[in-house]
Every structure is written in structure tokens, then in C-alpha cells.
Write a protein that holds these residues in place. Structure first.
Motif, PDB file in Angstrom:
ATOM      1  N   ALA A 123       0.946  -1.169  -0.336  1.00 37.51           N
ATOM      2  CA  ALA A 123      -0.109   0.005  -0.124  1.00 37.51           C
ATOM      3  C   ALA A 123       0.950   1.429  -0.141  1.00 37.51           C
ATOM      4  N   PHE A 124       0.126   2.515  -1.105  1.00 34.51           N
ATOM      5  CA  PHE A 124       1.122   3.233  -0.691  1.00 34.51           C
ATOM      6  C   PHE A 124       0.284   4.445   0.160  1.00 34.51           C
ATOM      7  N   GLY A 125       0.318   5.330   0.994  1.00 32.34           N
ATOM      8  CA  GLY A 125      -0.808   6.486   0.698  1.00 32.34           C
ATOM      9  C   GLY A 125       0.245   7.745   1.973  1.00 32.34           C
ATOM     10  N   LYS A 126       0.253   8.711   2.179  1.00 34.40           N
ATOM     11  CA  LYS A 126      -0.233   9.871   3.066  1.00 34.40           C
ATOM     12  C   LYS A 126      -1.308   9.931   4.182  1.00 34.40           C
ATOM     13  N   THR A 127      -0.120  10.427   5.203  1.00 34.68           N
ATOM     14  CA  THR A 127      -1.022  10.333   6.312  1.00 34.68           C
ATOM     15  C   THR A 127      -2.317  11.787   5.773  1.00 34.68           C
ATOM     16  N   ASN A 128      -1.815  13.079   5.107  1.00 39.59           N
ATOM     17  CA  ASN A 128      -2.851  13.794   5.228  1.00 39.59           C
ATOM     18  C   ASN A 128      -3.682  13.559   3.556  1.00 39.59           C
ATOM     19  N   VAL A 129      -3.962  13.120   3.258  1.00 42.23           N
ATOM     20  CA  VAL A 129      -4.519  12.052   2.066  1.00 42.23           C
ATOM     21  C   VAL A 129      -5.600  11.040   2.242  1.00 42.23           C
ATOM     22  N   ILE A 130      -6.558  11.327   1.479  1.00 43.46           N
ATOM     23  CA  ILE A 130      -7.898  10.558   2.306  1.00 43.46           C
ATOM     24  C   ILE A 130      -7.843   8.864   1.328  1.00 43.46           C
ATOM     25  N   PRO A 131      -7.411   8.044   2.110  1.00 43.00           N
ATOM     26  CA  PRO A 131      -7.663   6.875   1.238  1.00 43.00           C
ATOM     27  C   PRO A 131      -8.451   6.370  -0.077  1.00 43.00           C
ATOM     28  N   ARG A 132      -8.204   6.155  -1.054  1.00 50.22           N
ATOM     29  CA  ARG A 132      -8.891   5.655  -1.777  1.00 50.22           C
ATOM     30  C   ARG A 132      -9.556   4.433  -2.099  1.00 50.22           C
ATOM     31  N   ASP A 133      -8.462   3.706  -1.717  1.00 54.29           N
ATOM     32  CA  ASP A 133      -8.626   2.000  -1.756  1.00 54.29           C
ATOM     33  C   ASP A 133      -8.378   0.711  -0.116  1.00 54.29           C
ATOM     34  N   ALA A 134      -8.926  -0.100  -0.858  1.00 47.83           N
ATOM     35  CA  ALA A 134      -8.984  -1.040   0.779  1.00 47.83           C
ATOM     36  C   ALA A 134      -9.509  -2.340   0.260  1.00 47.83           C
ATOM     37  N   THR A 135      -8.709  -3.278   0.296  1.00 51.16           N
ATOM     38  CA  THR A 135      -8.821  -4.694   0.142  1.00 51.16           C
ATOM     39  C   THR A 135      -9.251  -5.061   1.028  1.00 51.16           C
ATOM     40  N   VAL A 136     -10.404  -5.943   1.864  1.00 53.85           N
ATOM     41  CA  VAL A 136     -10.058  -7.051   2.518  1.00 53.85           C
ATOM     42  C   VAL A 136     -10.439  -8.808   2.180  1.00 53.85           C
ATOM     43  N   ARG A 137      -9.826  -9.384   3.038  1.00 53.53           N
ATOM     44  CA  ARG A 137      -9.491 -10.956   3.093  1.00 53.53           C
ATOM     45  C   ARG A 137     -10.050 -11.781   4.169  1.00 53.53           C
TER      46      ARG A 137
END
Length: 326
Positions: free
Chosen positions: A293-307
Motif C-alpha cells: 500500500a502507498f498513502g500519506k497521512t494527509n490524504v484520504i485513502p482511496r482503496d482498501a481490500t480485505v480478505r
């Protein structure tokens, strides 16, 4: 339910005596012989268990699974079983299965089920083998190399007293029980074929206790499958979360998974949420069971996957829960 089948009776006696100790009830002469043979062969069986456990055979380590299969195959060969290794196609990235058979014309046809792989891959931090003289801990000791060794111990005792003569016994030790290869029809073809030629099946995976804490046998097995949840949300600066840009993928995935927990639990059903990968962008490798995963704390996350997995007692229960999940 009573049966004249000496193999079923003998295996049941051995399971009880191994789990609860001898002397719990009066034994017949044949059962006493079996118990004596079990005691005779137990030291060798423990050595075999240690040898097998010290070989890493995580599902995604085909070489290790094959090595454990070869170790057990020799034991079946010594007992007069015809053995073969069932290879899987290379693209499935699975080791294959060990099949052992003795064919006769007497009594019911027995299928014994085990597996060679474990959940512990090469990079597992769990010590391979640790014994304090009374109890053993290690990779696959219970699930299920211990069960595999008990199968061999039981069959060796039965063979010693001639109880296998003229009987049909098939053994299938799969190499991908913990993480089934795909397509499933190919991965399970050898097991299904053996089941169709059998009258009764016994699985030796682990032990269980009843509500009173007593050792018990399981008379039914739940089916298992999987589920995955994919969330794609609006992204933006974190200052906009909870407002015009919504809640983001992580909160939404958590809401759905928690709804499963609150609304779907019922007897004989479990659904484990095993992995979650979330961020501005995510990648998931199903073959390796790993994600990035890539992301920053000041960006609303776009993607999530749960298995996760799904275990249910009947096909109807499984279908009903899957429909509610959707």
C-alpha cells in the motif's frame, strides 16, 4: 453405531487411547494387542514427528512439502501400501499430494485424510521444534504432522496384528490444505476420486474437546471458502474527511467488516477477517498472500481490500451467508 470393520474399530480405539490414555475402559484381547503395539512403536513415531517438523513445509514452499511427502511415503511403502505422488501443474505453484493404497475385498473401504503442508512459511518466526520432555511445540506439530504420524502409528499397529489383510485402505495426504491451489477442481481431484471409492472417511487433524472439556471426536466437518471486500472511495486532502469528500476507504471497509461481525454470527459459522491493505493505492498478490500500500497521512485513502475465510456446516448456510454479505 456398531460395525464389524476391524480397521474402523482399531483406529477408533487407538484414537481414544492416544488421546485419553489407556485403562479408561476394559479392552478386548485384540484391542489390548493394538495398544501394546502402539506403545512399542511410539518412540519411533516421535522421532518421525521431529524429522517431519524440522522440514519446513509451508504451503508456498513446494520443495519442503515434497520432502515431507517423501519421508511419509517411505513409511507407507514399508507397510505394503502402493504409493504415488500426484503432481500439480506448474502454474498452480503447489507441490502435489501423496496417495497410498492397500486394496482388498473384505469389509468397508476406508479413506484416511491428512495434509503435508502447514501455515508456517520459510520466514515464520515460530521455532521449528521445542520439547520440554512432556509437550512438543513447533511448526505443524498439531496441524497436522502429529495427525499424520498418528495415522502411520495406527496403521503400523493394525498391520502388526494382521488387521489390514484383505482390507481396502486409501490414504490421501494433500499438499495444499492450508491454502488450496486453483483451480480447485484440479487441486482436489485425487481426494474426490479416493472419496468416491470409499465407504467411510476419517480425518486425523488435531484434537477437540466437548463442552465439558473431555476429549472427543468430530463427526462432521465444516466446508471452507473465502471472501474478499474491495472498497473504492473518493480521495482528497485529509482536511475534507467526514465532509464533502466522505469517509475514505479505510473507514468504509471497517464499517462493512464490523457489520459482518454484528449481524452475521450464528452457530457453526465463522468468517475470519485475515488481511486488510489500504491506502491511496494498493496491490495484492493472491499467490503469495501479500499486499502493498502507498498513502500519506494527509490524504484520504482511496482503496482498501480485505480478505478472509468463511467456514460453514451446510451448503445452505454457506449460500445464505454469502448472499447476506453482498
Amino acid at each position: 453405531m456398531k460395525t464389524p470393520n476391524a480397521i474402523r474399530r482399531g483406529l477408533a480405539v487407538l484414537l481414544v487411547t492416544l488421546a485419553a490414555g489407556a485403562g479408561a475402559q476394559a479392552l478386548s484381547a485384540e484391542e489390548a494387542q493394538l495398544l501394546a503395539r502402539v506403545r512399542q512403536h511410539t518412540p519411533t513415531a516421535l522421532q518421525l514427528l521431529e524429522r517431519s517438523v524440522l522440514i519446513n513445509s509451508g504451503t508456498l514452499n513446494p520443495a519442503g512439502v515434497r520432502e515431507v511427502g517423501a519421508l511419509f511415503r517411505k513409511e507407507f511403502d514399508d507397510l505394503g501400501f502402493a504409493t504415488r505422488w500426484v503432481e500439480m501443474p506448474v502454474e498452480m505453484r503447489r507441490a502435489g499430494h501423496l496417495v497410498a493404497e492397500r486394496i482388498g475385498g473384505q469389509g468397508q473401504r476406508v479413506l484416511i485424510i491428512g495434509h503435508l503442508d502447514t501455515v508456517f512459511e520459510k520466514d515464520s518466526p515460530v521455532p521449528p521444534w521445542k520439547s520440554d520432555g512432556r509437550r512438543v511445540h513447533g511448526q505443524g506439530v498439531s496441524d497436522m504432522k502429529g495427525g499424520d504420524v498418528i495415522v502411520l502409528l495406527a496403521l503400523r499397529a493394525l498391520n502388526d496384528i494382521g488387521a489390514l489383510n484383505g482390507r481396502t485402505v486409501r490414504v490421501v495426504f494433500t499438499g495444499d490444505e492450508e491454502r488450496v491451489g486453483h483451480p480447485t477442481e484440479v487441486a482436489r481431484a485425487a481426494l474426490v476420486d479416493a472419496a468416491r471409492q470409499s465407504d467411510v472417511a476419517l480425518a486425523f487433524e488435531g484434537a477437540t474437546k466437548d463442552d465439558a472439556g473431555r476429549d472427543a471426536a468430530t463427526v462432521g466437518r465444516r466446508a471452507s471458502g473465502g471472501w474478499h471486500l474491495t472498497v473504492t472511495a473518493r480521495t482528497g486532502h485529509s482536511a475534507g474527511v467526514f465532509g464533502r469528500d466522505g469517509f475514505g476507504a479505510v473507514y468504509e471497509a471497517a464499517r462493512v467488516v464490523n457489520a459482518f461481525r454484528e449481524q452475521l454470527i450464528e452457530p457453526d459459522l465463522t468468517f475470519n477477517a485475515a488481511t486488510m491493505v489500504a491506502g491511496t493505492s494498493v496491490k495484492w498478490d493472491d499467490a503469495e498472500s501479500q499486499g502493498q500500500a502507498f498513502g500519506k497521512t494527509n490524504v484520504i485513502p482511496r482503496d482498501a481490500t480485505v480478505r478472509g475465510d468463511l467456514r460453514y456446516l451446510t451448503a445452505e448456510q454457506g449460500a445464505r451467508v454469502r448472499e447476506r454479505m453482498q
